[in-house]
Design a protein around this motif. Sequence first.
Motif, PDB file in Angstrom:
ATOM      1  N   ALA A  20      12.624 109.780 -28.831  1.00 45.45           N
ATOM      2  CA  ALA A  20      11.545 108.792 -28.822  1.00 45.45           C
ATOM      3  C   ALA A  20      11.159 108.369 -27.404  1.00 45.45           C
ATOM      4  N   TYR A  21      12.152 108.163 -26.552  1.00 43.54           N
ATOM      5  CA  TYR A  21      11.823 107.745 -25.190  1.00 43.54           C
ATOM      6  C   TYR A  21      11.053 108.847 -24.462  1.00 43.54           C
ATOM      7  N   ALA A  22      11.517 110.076 -24.714  1.00 48.32           N
ATOM      8  CA  ALA A  22      10.833 111.231 -24.107  1.00 48.32           C
ATOM      9  C   ALA A  22       9.405 111.323 -24.627  1.00 48.32           C
ATOM     10  N   ALA A  23       9.244 111.036 -25.918  1.00 46.97           N
ATOM     11  CA  ALA A  23       7.893 111.074 -26.495  1.00 46.97           C
ATOM     12  C   ALA A  23       7.020 110.004 -25.872  1.00 46.97           C
ATOM     13  N   ALA A  24       7.614 108.821 -25.675  1.00 49.55           N
ATOM     14  CA  ALA A  24       6.855 107.723 -25.059  1.00 49.55           C
ATOM     15  C   ALA A  24       6.445 108.094 -23.637  1.00 49.55           C
ATOM     16  N   ASP A  25       7.382 108.725 -22.949  1.00 47.29           N
ATOM     17  CA  ASP A  25       7.138 109.206 -21.596  1.00 47.29           C
ATOM     18  C   ASP A  25       5.971 110.196 -21.568  1.00 47.29           C
ATOM     19  N   LEU A  26       6.022 111.111 -22.540  1.00 46.49           N
ATOM     20  CA  LEU A  26       4.990 112.139 -22.665  1.00 46.49           C
ATOM     21  C   LEU A  26       3.637 111.495 -22.950  1.00 46.49           C
ATOM     22  N   ALA A  27       3.638 110.480 -23.765  1.00 43.71           N
ATOM     23  CA  ALA A  27       2.393 109.764 -24.074  1.00 43.71           C
ATOM     24  C   ALA A  27       1.787 109.197 -22.800  1.00 43.71           C
ATOM     25  N   GLY A  28       2.698 108.707 -21.947  1.00 43.36           N
ATOM     26  CA  GLY A  28       2.248 108.168 -20.669  1.00 43.36           C
ATOM     27  C   GLY A  28       1.646 109.254 -19.795  1.00 43.36           C
ATOM     28  N   VAL A  29       2.336 110.383 -19.718  1.00 42.87           N
ATOM     29  CA  VAL A  29       1.867 111.524 -18.913  1.00 42.87           C
ATOM     30  C   VAL A  29       0.504 112.001 -19.398  1.00 42.87           C
ATOM     31  N   LEU A  30       0.341 111.986 -20.721  1.00 44.52           N
ATOM     32  CA  LEU A  30      -0.920 112.449 -21.309  1.00 44.52           C
ATOM     33  C   LEU A  30      -2.007 111.385 -21.243  1.00 44.52           C
ATOM     34  N   ARG A  31      -1.659 110.231 -20.647  1.00 40.08           N
ATOM     35  CA  ARG A  31      -2.619 109.135 -20.520  1.00 40.08           C
ATOM     36  C   ARG A  31      -3.161 108.692 -21.878  1.00 40.08           C
ATOM     37  N   LEU A  32      -2.289 108.738 -22.899  1.00 38.44           N
ATOM     38  CA  LEU A  32      -2.711 108.249 -24.211  1.00 38.44           C
ATOM     39  C   LEU A  32      -2.577 106.734 -24.222  1.00 38.44           C
ATOM     40  N   THR A  33      -3.516 106.080 -24.888  1.00 38.58           N
ATOM     41  CA  THR A  33      -3.414 104.616 -24.912  1.00 38.58           C
ATOM     42  C   THR A  33      -2.644 104.145 -26.139  1.00 38.58           C
ATOM     43  N   TYR A  34      -1.839 103.142 -25.893  1.00 38.72           N
ATOM     44  CA  TYR A  34      -1.230 102.384 -26.981  1.00 38.72           C
ATOM     45  C   TYR A  34      -1.062 100.976 -26.449  1.00 38.72           C
ATOM     46  N   PRO A  35      -0.906 100.015 -27.336  1.00 39.96           N
ATOM     47  CA  PRO A  35      -0.937  98.603 -26.908  1.00 39.96           C
ATOM     48  C   PRO A  35      -0.005  98.352 -25.723  1.00 39.96           C
ATOM     49  N   PRO A  36      -0.496  97.586 -24.755  1.00 43.23           N
ATOM     50  CA  PRO A  36       0.276  97.401 -23.521  1.00 43.23           C
ATOM     51  C   PRO A  36       1.511  96.526 -23.696  1.00 43.23           C
ATOM     52  N   ASP A  37       1.500  95.653 -24.721  1.00 43.24           N
ATOM     53  CA  ASP A  37       2.619  94.722 -24.832  1.00 43.24           C
ATOM     54  C   ASP A  37       3.747  95.284 -25.677  1.00 43.24           C
ATOM     55  N   ILE A  38       4.017  96.553 -25.424  1.00 43.92           N
ATOM     56  CA  ILE A  38       5.196  97.170 -26.041  1.00 43.92           C
ATOM     57  C   ILE A  38       6.196  97.406 -24.925  1.00 43.92           C
ATOM     58  N   ARG A  39       7.295  96.669 -25.005  1.00 45.82           N
ATOM     59  CA  ARG A  39       8.348  96.855 -24.002  1.00 45.82           C
ATOM     60  C   ARG A  39       9.348  97.839 -24.561  1.00 45.82           C
ATOM     61  N   ILE A  40       9.590  98.907 -23.791  1.00 41.86           N
ATOM     62  CA  ILE A  40      10.492  99.953 -24.292  1.00 41.86           C
ATOM     63  C   ILE A  40      11.891  99.775 -23.720  1.00 41.86           C
ATOM     64  N   VAL A  41      12.862  99.808 -24.593  1.00 42.70           N
ATOM     65  CA  VAL A  41      14.269  99.737 -24.187  1.00 42.70           C
ATOM     66  C   VAL A  41      14.915 101.060 -24.567  1.00 42.70           C
ATOM     67  N   GLN A  42      15.455 101.746 -23.533  1.00 45.15           N
ATOM     68  CA  GLN A  42      16.082 103.037 -23.836  1.00 45.15           C
ATOM     69  C   GLN A  42      17.519 102.832 -24.277  1.00 45.15           C
ATOM     70  N   ILE A  43      17.881 103.466 -25.387  1.00 39.32           N
ATOM     71  CA  ILE A  43      19.282 103.489 -25.804  1.00 39.32           C
ATOM     72  C   ILE A  43      19.676 104.949 -25.978  1.00 39.32           C
ATOM     73  N   PRO A  44      20.940 105.282 -25.808  1.00 37.59           N
ATOM     74  CA  PRO A  44      21.300 106.710 -25.856  1.00 37.59           C
ATOM     75  C   PRO A  44      20.980 107.363 -27.191  1.00 37.59           C
ATOM     76  N   CYS A  45      21.042 106.593 -28.275  1.00 34.71           N
ATOM     77  CA  CYS A  45      20.791 107.110 -29.617  1.00 34.71           C
ATOM     78  C   CYS A  45      20.489 105.902 -30.487  1.00 34.71           C
ATOM     79  N   THR A  46      19.630 106.052 -31.480  1.00 38.01           N
ATOM     80  CA  THR A  46      19.352 104.877 -32.333  1.00 38.01           C
ATOM     81  C   THR A  46      20.603 104.440 -33.085  1.00 38.01           C
ATOM     82  N   GLY A  47      21.599 105.328 -33.174  1.00 37.48           N
ATOM     83  CA  GLY A  47      22.877 104.944 -33.778  1.00 37.48           C
ATOM     84  C   GLY A  47      23.536 103.807 -33.017  1.00 37.48           C
TER      85      GLY A  47
END
Lengths: 150, 338, 228
Positions: A20-47
């Motif tokens: 998911a973090y990589a996907a979010a990163d990719l979204a950024g690279v692709l300049r895709l828009t999504y709401p700005p007030d999403i704060r992302i917290v990276q965790i090693p695994c959703t587990g």
Amino acid sequence: MNLTTDAPIQIVAFCCRYCAYAAADLAGVLRLTYPPDIRIVQIPCTGRLDTLEVLHALEFGADAVMVAGCLEGDCHFQRGNIEARTRVERIKEILSQIGLEAARVEMFNMSSAMGKQFAEAAQEFAERIASLGPSPLRDSTYEIKAEFEM
Amino acid sequence: MSDVSSNGYKSGSRLERILRAGHFAVTGELGPPQGAEINVIREKAELLQGLVDAVNITDNQTAIVRMSSIGAGTILVQEKLEPIIQMTCRDRNRLAIQSDLLGAYALGMRNLLCLTGDHQSFGNHPTAKNVHDIDSLQLVQMVVGMRDEEHFECGDEIKETAPRFFVGAAANPFGDPFEWRPYRLAKKVKAGADFIQTQLIYNVERFAEFMDKVRELGLHEQVYILAGIGPLKSPGMARYMRDQVAGLDVPDAIVDRMTHATDGIDPEDKKARRNAWRKEGMQVAIDLIKQMREIEGVAGVHVMAIEWEEAVKPIVEGAGLLPRPEPEPLPTSGSETE
Amino acid sequence: MIVAEQKSLEEIKNLIADMEKVLVVGCGTCVTVCFAGGDKEAGILASSLRMSTKLDGSTKEVTHITVQRQCEWEYIDPIADQINDADIVLSIGCGIGVQAIAERYPETVVVPGLNTTFLGLPTEQGVWEERCAACGECILGITGGICPIARCAKQLLNGPCGGSQNGMCEINPDTPCAWQLIYDKLKSQDRLHLIMDVQPPKNWSSSRDGGPRKITREDLRLAVEDSE
């Protein structure tokens, strides 16, 4: 309680490092828009999702919490995302007992290549929460503290 | 200490005398009312007069509160129909049990069936504390001790008139573990049980297998075994007992007999269907009794016609067990009264 | 271990209803292992109560602290300041922990956040089952290591009863019949002779029926100075 109706929706997203973090990163690279007030917290695994940290996010100003992990069957740590799904269900129960809407926490699954899907999920979730309204816990002028930011 | 009183019997009850004389015994069953009504008991007693040698009175069966077995037993004694009082371990500790038994004996009761008791979660007071101070085997041992050694469970001597009951226990040939059941029966015999009443039998083959082992252990010569027989009212009842009741084994052949009882009868004629089922149900019971008489070691039958006391007469008569024999009168040693 | 479950949030809120400053006290031993009252659960409960009372219209000040064990004085003595600072202590230790705090801090209002249920073990992660009834007269040596007092619904010593079917207890098809387990175990070890004799009635006076119990080991007591 003072709620301003045009206050932007604040979302904290716990994203697993491998997908998911990589996907979010990719979204950024692709300049895709999504709401700005999403704060992302990276965790090693959703587990690794910590119930208490989800509650803290909601307690200290988030309107909703998004949990994003690998596609089921493809978890980098085998079953972490399966455990996370169960945990998210449990958190929904706790929210109901507290008096918050269970829909304020949600789990999403995606692969690291799915930048577009991350943006869409974030957008869709933000819209869903916007129609629910800001968290009834929120004071109008309160914003999420810096320690939740990356 | 001898285990027979001066008149040669353990209790002198009618049931004991009939079994001792070698007759095939017949016992019945009566459920007391869920209230303090006396006439209901008198009416049921009248239906059973002359058909059975003694009548079991259940004790808060399935953990539903009813008039006490001893209370109802007192009425049966008045009606001159011999009761077998039942005592479960679920509701009373050893003090209450011994105390109740002293009272029961004083009021004329002479036969006692010792049971564990269905768990209270089945009944109408599931939040009650269950007692189980002692279990059914310890109860048998205790009552036999009161009779033969004339002392209470604690060892104190019973100074005046020790109760002398004819002591019974239950056996479930179809419970699990199946191989252990004959040995558990052996434990009950060792504890001193005089007679056994079994759970309802429908699977004759499996019961015969059980009795093979019982005979091998020599138990049939140490205790009187009465086979439990009960008439079915409908195929629905048969299926329910087969599928939902723990400890019962109802073969499909018997369920089929009940189902086919209404062959050729108009499906709309509810009354005729009901009568056909009941007739077949009683016939099944009669056939089972006849089969029980063929099995060595079976000393009698315990007929359980629950809420259907009218069925007892056709069943007992159809099985050729009427008229009931008159037992030997008690020798006039003075202590026992009929 | 002692196994407990958290009370509902609603019930807990009723218990702290009239108080402003609440201290949630967690316990690091048994209730941590059964996920009912450990540090994490204390944090979650404190956060839940803050949010819930805020939604109710009057936010309570709820903090939490966890000690190694609530059932020993030396572990609950060091948190005296936090306890004295609070209006009410919500203990999520087992019933022993709740009472220990109440006894050690007699002026403090202490309420339980858990329902303490039984002595047992986790048979698998997330599942705990009762194993011991603390009857004071252990007979595990003659029942193949399986306790009929804790695991038989009727506490039979000469079981099973007639309701045992397919190895399960009559009260619940998921509850194994203790006497089936005992029989199987002794049979497999060729020790069935242990249950061939009639076990006499149990002496219940050593269990809770005899009254609240106490054990004193004089050899372990600290020597007391003779008074002048």
